[in-house]
Design a protein around this motif. Structure first.
Motif, PDB file in Angstrom:
ATOM      1  N   GLY A 236     -18.719   7.326   5.901  1.00  0.00           N
ATOM      2  CA  GLY A 236     -17.319   6.945   5.890  1.00  0.00           C
ATOM      3  C   GLY A 236     -16.930   6.215   4.612  1.00  0.00           C
ATOM      4  N   LYS A 237     -15.621   5.979   4.465  1.00  0.00           N
ATOM      5  CA  LYS A 237     -15.115   5.350   3.253  1.00  0.00           C
ATOM      6  C   LYS A 237     -15.488   3.879   3.158  1.00  0.00           C
ATOM      7  N   GLN A 238     -15.911   3.279   4.263  1.00  0.00           N
ATOM      8  CA  GLN A 238     -16.333   1.883   4.254  1.00  0.00           C
ATOM      9  C   GLN A 238     -17.857   1.751   4.130  1.00  0.00           C
ATOM     10  N   TRP A 239     -18.468   2.708   3.465  1.00  0.00           N
ATOM     11  CA  TRP A 239     -19.931   2.724   3.400  1.00  0.00           C
ATOM     12  C   TRP A 239     -20.486   1.539   2.607  1.00  0.00           C
ATOM     13  N   GLN A 240     -19.719   1.002   1.681  1.00  0.00           N
ATOM     14  CA  GLN A 240     -20.216  -0.132   0.907  1.00  0.00           C
ATOM     15  C   GLN A 240     -20.433  -1.369   1.784  1.00  0.00           C
ATOM     16  N   LYS A 241     -19.579  -1.560   2.775  1.00  0.00           N
ATOM     17  CA  LYS A 241     -19.774  -2.671   3.701  1.00  0.00           C
ATOM     18  C   LYS A 241     -21.017  -2.448   4.552  1.00  0.00           C
ATOM     19  N   GLY A 255     -31.093   9.397   9.529  1.00  0.00           N
ATOM     20  CA  GLY A 255     -30.009  10.128  10.182  1.00  0.00           C
ATOM     21  C   GLY A 255     -28.994  10.669   9.185  1.00  0.00           C
ATOM     22  N   MET A 256     -28.700   9.919   8.145  1.00  0.00           N
ATOM     23  CA  MET A 256     -27.767  10.388   7.134  1.00  0.00           C
ATOM     24  C   MET A 256     -28.354  11.541   6.326  1.00  0.00           C
ATOM     25  N   ILE A 257     -29.673  11.501   6.087  1.00  0.00           N
ATOM     26  CA  ILE A 257     -30.321  12.605   5.373  1.00  0.00           C
ATOM     27  C   ILE A 257     -30.213  13.894   6.172  1.00  0.00           C
ATOM     28  N   GLU A 258     -30.444  13.818   7.474  1.00  0.00           N
ATOM     29  CA  GLU A 258     -30.335  15.001   8.324  1.00  0.00           C
ATOM     30  C   GLU A 258     -28.925  15.560   8.309  1.00  0.00           C
TER      31      GLU A 258
END
Length: 298
Positions: A236-241, A255-258
């Motif tokens: 999501g766009k709030q990934w930095q947080k 999970g994000m790699i998959e």
């Protein structure tokens, strides 16, 4: 800035041997001169080498991938006597991970690869593993059956040794670098790396959309920093947080790699790439090899 830094440490810069490049189209003529010496310009596709990597300005990474693949194969053939020996499999896999993968993915955290380029990474890995673990064909075995059995054995070796695919490892380095840059703002926000990372990012695009009621002014020449698109796609766009919490971010990386690899692996089923094994000169169709991905390992 670079010139002052180098000269302050006693280095002398010969600007006639230096070069520069930019994202501005090559048709636009721009001359850069330092102390009366004209610095030659490289094309966007050619780029130049810096800190062990090849930097291009066309956002394609073709030159960098070719350089990394060539370097990985040179190192592979230097270590071939060990990688293709009869030593324990776990030791050979460990040597492969420590040397070949480290050489292949030098500074890969800043790459933004396409689906076909991720498929190409897996082809490189398949070729190397086929050279490391040769399985002779049985007398009554057809080439297709031999190919499927061979790949099933390789799949079992990778499963037992917990060895990631090349594209999995690429996305892992990318997400780890994302987390590192996101946390850099808490302790080194004045660094040039962090300022470049924050320049015209997705947060800036969101503010632009709210200002123009959903439009990003695409009718103009809008140059933005799209490097974080994979992180936005999976977190999501709030990934930095989310990345500010290192423990939680590292836990969510598998999970994000998959999620990121799903699209490229779907394209694998219709990809017609081939590879040639030099030992018996049989052409292997990788689209047949990928049939084994859905089968249970025996």
């Amino acid at each position: 800035v670079w010139r002052r830094m180098l000269e302050s440490h006693g280095f002398r810069v010969d600007w006639k041997e230096a070069c520069w490049c930019t994202t501005v189209p090559d048709t636009v003529r721009v001359d850069v001169s330092v102390s009366g010496d004209v610095v030659p310009r490289k094309s966007r596709e050619e780029g130049f080498r810096a800190l062990g990597g090849w930097i291009t300005f066309d956002a394609c990474y073709i030159k960098e991938l070719d350089e990394r693949e060539a370097a990985a194969w040179r190192l592979f053939y230097k270590l071939r006597a060990l990688l293709c020996s009869r030593a324990l499999v776990k030791h050979r896999i460990r040597l492969f991970s420590m040397c070949i993968m480290a050489c292949m993915f030098w500074c890969s955290g800043s790459w933004v690869l396409t689906v076909s380029q991720c498929c190409g990474l897996r082809v490189i890995m398949e070729k190397m593993l086929h050279s490391m673990f040769y399985v002779p064909a049985q007398p009554d075995e057809t080439p297709k059956d031999h190919q499927i059995r061979w790949y099933r054995i390789l799949r079992g070796i990778r499963f037992k040794s917990k060895m990631p695919c090349f594209d999995d490892y690429y996305f892992q380095t990318y997400l780890e670098w994302c987390g590192h840059l996101a946390r850099m703002g808490s302790y080194a926000s004045e660094r040039v790396t962090y300022k470049v990372f924050q320049f015209r990012n997705y947060q800036w695009l969101g503010e632009l959309e709210s200002q123009f009621h959903g439009s990003q002014t695409h009718g103009r020449h809008l140059h933005v920093w799209r490097w974080e698109q994979f992180a936005v796609r999976c977190a999501g766009k709030q990934w930095q947080k989310l990345a500010s919490d290192r423990e939680k971010w590292d836990k969510d990386i598998p999970g994000m790699i998959e999620k990121l690899c799903r699209k490229s692996r779907q394209q694998d089923l219709s990809w017609g790439a081939t590879m040639v094994h030099r030992r018996n000169h049989i052409v292997y169709d990788l689209s047949l090899i990928h049939i084994c991905r859905c089968r249970r390992i025996e």
